[in-house]
Design an enzyme around this catalytic site. Structure first.
Site, PDB file in Angstrom:
ATOM      1  N   ARG A   1       0.816  -1.233   0.000  1.00 32.93           N
ATOM      2  CA  ARG A   1       0.000   0.000   0.000  1.00 32.93           C
ATOM      3  C   ARG A   1       0.844   1.275   0.000  1.00 32.93           C
ATOM      4  NH1 ARG A   1      -3.011  -2.976   3.893  1.00 32.93           N
ATOM      5  NH2 ARG A   1      -4.731  -4.058   2.894  1.00 32.93           N
TER       6      ARG A   1
ATOM      7  N   LYS B   1       2.269  11.053 -11.892  1.00 35.20           N
ATOM      8  CA  LYS B   1       1.326  10.193 -12.613  1.00 35.20           C
ATOM      9  C   LYS B   1       2.020   8.879 -12.901  1.00 35.20           C
ATOM     10  CE  LYS B   1      -1.920  12.886 -15.342  1.00 35.20           C
ATOM     11  NZ  LYS B   1      -2.370  13.022 -16.746  1.00 35.20           N
TER      12      LYS B   1
ATOM     13  N   GLU C   1       7.258  16.374 -26.460  1.00 35.84           N
ATOM     14  CA  GLU C   1       6.727  16.902 -25.187  1.00 35.84           C
ATOM     15  C   GLU C   1       7.331  18.278 -24.887  1.00 35.84           C
ATOM     16  OE1 GLU C   1       4.304  15.474 -23.443  1.00 35.84           O
ATOM     17  OE2 GLU C   1       4.303  13.389 -24.121  1.00 35.84           O
TER      18      GLU C   1
ATOM     19  N   LYS D   1       6.247  22.137 -15.696  1.00 33.45           N
ATOM     20  CA  LYS D   1       5.461  21.017 -15.206  1.00 33.45           C
ATOM     21  C   LYS D   1       5.265  21.105 -13.699  1.00 33.45           C
ATOM     22  CE  LYS D   1       4.204  16.366 -15.538  1.00 33.45           C
ATOM     23  NZ  LYS D   1       4.236  15.139 -16.312  1.00 33.45           N
TER      24      LYS D   1
ATOM     25  N   GLU E   1      -5.172  16.541 -11.489  1.00 30.00           N
ATOM     26  CA  GLU E   1      -5.744  16.797 -12.800  1.00 30.00           C
ATOM     27  C   GLU E   1      -7.234  17.059 -12.744  1.00 30.00           C
ATOM     28  OE1 GLU E   1      -3.971  14.617 -16.022  1.00 30.00           O
ATOM     29  OE2 GLU E   1      -5.878  14.629 -17.076  1.00 30.00           O
TER      30      GLU E   1
ATOM     31  N   ARG F   1      -4.046  21.010 -14.990  1.00 27.35           N
ATOM     32  CA  ARG F   1      -3.123  19.938 -15.367  1.00 27.35           C
ATOM     33  C   ARG F   1      -3.535  19.234 -16.657  1.00 27.35           C
ATOM     34  NH1 ARG F   1       0.053  15.581 -11.543  1.00 27.35           N
ATOM     35  NH2 ARG F   1       1.090  14.521 -13.258  1.00 27.35           N
TER      36      ARG F   1
ATOM     37  N   ASN G   1      -2.098  17.459 -21.520  1.00 28.62           N
ATOM     38  CA  ASN G   1      -2.539  16.391 -22.414  1.00 28.62           C
ATOM     39  C   ASN G   1      -2.685  16.826 -23.854  1.00 28.62           C
ATOM     40  OD1 ASN G   1      -3.160  13.684 -21.349  1.00 28.62           O
ATOM     41  ND2 ASN G   1      -4.099  14.895 -19.737  1.00 28.62           N
TER      42      ASN G   1
ATOM     43  N   HIS H   1      -2.587  14.374 -26.745  1.00 25.46           N
ATOM     44  CA  HIS H   1      -2.577  13.010 -26.211  1.00 25.46           C
ATOM     45  C   HIS H   1      -3.871  12.251 -26.503  1.00 25.46           C
ATOM     46  CE1 HIS H   1       1.025  14.450 -24.272  1.00 25.46           C
ATOM     47  NE2 HIS H   1       1.223  13.305 -23.653  1.00 25.46           N
TER      48      HIS H   1
ATOM     49  N   HIS I   1      -3.142   8.945 -28.203  1.00 26.80           N
ATOM     50  CA  HIS I   1      -3.420   7.640 -27.586  1.00 26.80           C
ATOM     51  C   HIS I   1      -4.205   6.738 -28.536  1.00 26.80           C
ATOM     52  CE1 HIS I   1      -2.945   9.206 -23.166  1.00 26.80           C
ATOM     53  NE2 HIS I   1      -1.786   8.979 -23.754  1.00 26.80           N
TER      54      HIS I   1
ATOM     55  N   HIS J   1       5.571   7.074 -28.204  1.00 27.33           N
ATOM     56  CA  HIS J   1       4.609   7.981 -27.574  1.00 27.33           C
ATOM     57  C   HIS J   1       4.737   9.400 -28.134  1.00 27.33           C
ATOM     58  CE1 HIS J   1       2.052   9.759 -24.559  1.00 27.33           C
ATOM     59  NE2 HIS J   1       3.029  10.537 -24.133  1.00 27.33           N
TER      60      HIS J   1
END
Lengths: 361, 361
Positions: free
Chosen positions: B120, B142, B184, B226, B236, B240, B244, B247, B251, B264
């Site tokens: 955990r 993330k 990026e 960032k 997010e 934030r 993206n 993206h 994606h 990517h």
């Protein structure tokens, strides 16, 4: 209806305890008309509860999908959890969905962890159907799945948005599962509340007979005790570890015997006896108190000894993987009186082994 | 040496950027003598970096184990992550261990998520070795693995204890991967910082030639941007999401073409062109600015069109699984100028399809 709040700032949430909650659309707050939800349950419970809970939700205007998993602790794995993600992505469900865990500890732990991970976190509601999950695993935000090398080793601290306890569920619960839940109930008495332990000595027969009033009080008291501990120490850096009484020994039994062969509460019951004997051997817990613990556990229909086939030595490798281990040293929850306990490190392994031997079946 | 702090209260952490950090035991703070750590890397990087990093850590007195995973986005899965848990449990490593992610985005995302879940939550350190991970994925917490039905669908927001960026790593990086990182970098200019976009137009050739001074400034500026965004919106829920840009479209390319076939950054580059065209068709982004974006992306050696084999219609089912989708409606990050962008919902699917068609290879 009894209602308690788990106080965790913005993440505070209610626990509602009553009979007949599954017939009440309002039980499933904060879900509201237009929301999307995914019911997660198992093959055994689906025929009994699924349509009733779905009906209540649909009456509220919630769009409900479902995923039905196989039943048993051996399915509390990453790969079974992936089935939940597949169901969510096939529909698809977005980040604003709500997962509903309808079942016992396995469904609750796995669904809660799935909610913690799906799209990095979506809302979830616990609807525990076993005594064990009602008094313990559904409250407090510990979620996890098992690894072949250790129980609950992969998980998250992730709080539900609400816990809905319908005590009518206990009427269809097998006797062995009811007893398993009573192990955690007895645990609260030993570690935190001597008066509650006395109440249990006086009312255990009513609980075994599923008396509504006694059961509602019992669940409420356990949830109150757990809520207090969780509010004080959400991430188990201190007092929360006390809730692990018997678990370090018990997890060794579950891991060695194969998950699901010994029920969790059965392993914890034997483990609490081992903890009691360890404390007695350390001179911090009286023989009379060991006997009171043994008597109550036995009256609940729970084992007071571990499996015959396990040598004391076979417990240790499992115990050394316990999450409380720090810098390679075992830390044990041990009672200091009925209603009082502590986390103790540095206990000699010979004493632990002797205490396990005291409780060999 | 450049050092930036990501400001997140108790969970604040430093990003250290310099050449030669892997030779410096002090780089890997907060690890100290007596600590236990698990290095996670891949088969390609292990022969180059593993012994150097291990040596630096062992000089500090850290006990280091290692797990070497296969190399590639297609291995960013729950089942490969389970190998990390197996390695941790076999030793065993306790809750006080530290995971070290030595690699690119795949290793960083998977290791960070493993750290979030193991017992955990245990500590982890990001040691990004690709430009893409240095400027983007290693900062901000993330973490995730992929699901066959969607990228990064299973994960957690979980912050590292420190990020260690040794820019010497870029010297062994294939040109295609360097370009992928530049996608990026260009993204930051478009969404947040018009001056930085101009700086990139002026210094792109130095970056492609791995000029140390230009590269250190570039990585530092991206990490600063960032860090500001993450400090303002860790989970997010607002600003934030701007990170993206490209993206949602990208994606879809990665998912449809099979993870790992399009890098990517390549998919994001084509996706940024689609976002730019969408914004142009909505009248909020000029043709001249579309051309500047296209020119810079092309100069970096990145694709300005999507795969020929994908029809515009084939993007939509993937895009509808985007984590920004709310109540079944697509939300897109779209530029409003060079250096300024917004999240926009309610864009007609015909406009999105037309913009994708504008960028069909």
């Amino acid at each position: 209806m009894e209602r308690i709040t788990v106080t965790l700032g913005e993440r505070s949430y209610p626990i509602t305890i009553a009979s007949g909650l599954f017939e009440e659309p309002a039980s499933f707050l904060p879900l509201k008309a237009g929301d999307q939800a995914m019911l997660v349950t198992n093959e055994t419970l689906a025929p009994i509860y699924l349509e009733r809970v779905k009906h209540a939700l649909e009456q509220t205007g919630v769009r409900v999908d479902q995923v039905i998993l196989p039943d048993g602790e051996q399915y509390k794995t990453l790969s079974v959890m992936e089935q939940v993600f597949t169901a969510l992505l096939q529909k698809p469900h977005g980040r604003d969905t709500t997962l509903i865990a309808l079942g016992g500890g396995v469904i609750g732990d796995l669904t809660g962890f799935a909610a913690a991970c799906y799209q990095r976190g979506v809302r979830f509601i616990q609807v525990p159907t076993t005594l064990l999950s009602q008094v313990d695993s559904s409250v407090g935000g510990k979620t996890a799945v098992n690894h072949p090398l250790g129980k609950n080793m992969i998980g998250a601290f992730y709080q539900p948005a609400s816990v809905v306890v319908d005590i009518d569920c206990l009427k269809t619960l097998p006797a062995r599962e009811l007893a398993s839940g009573l192990a955690e109930v007895i645990k609260y008495g030993i570690i935190l509340d001597g008066e509650f332990f006395v109440w249990l000595e006086e009312h255990l027969d009513e609980l075994l007979a599923l008396d509504n009033k006694a059961m509602a009080y019992c669940i409420r008291r356990c949830c109150e005790l757990k809520a207090e501990v969780v509010a004080a120490d959400e991430k188990e850096q201190g007092v929360r570890a006390l809730l692990n009484l018997g678990h370090t020994y018990g997890h060794a039994i579950e891991a060695e015997m194969g998950y699901g062969n010994w029920l969790h509460g059965e392993a914890v019951a034997a483990g609490m006896m081992m903890a009691a004997e360890t404390a007695r051997r350390l001179g911090q817990f009286s023989e009379a108190d060991v006997a009171r613990v043994r008597t109550l556990i036995a009256r609940a229909g729970l084992p007071v000894t571990g499996p015959k086939s396990m040598t004391p030595e076979s417990y240790l490798p499992h115990m050394m993987r316990d999450k409380k281990v720090l810098a390679g040293e075992l830390r044990l929850v041990l009672p200091t009186a009925i209603g009082q306990s502590e986390v103790r490190s540095g206990v000699a392994h010979e004493i632990v082994l002797a205490a396990i031997a005291d409780c060999r079946g």
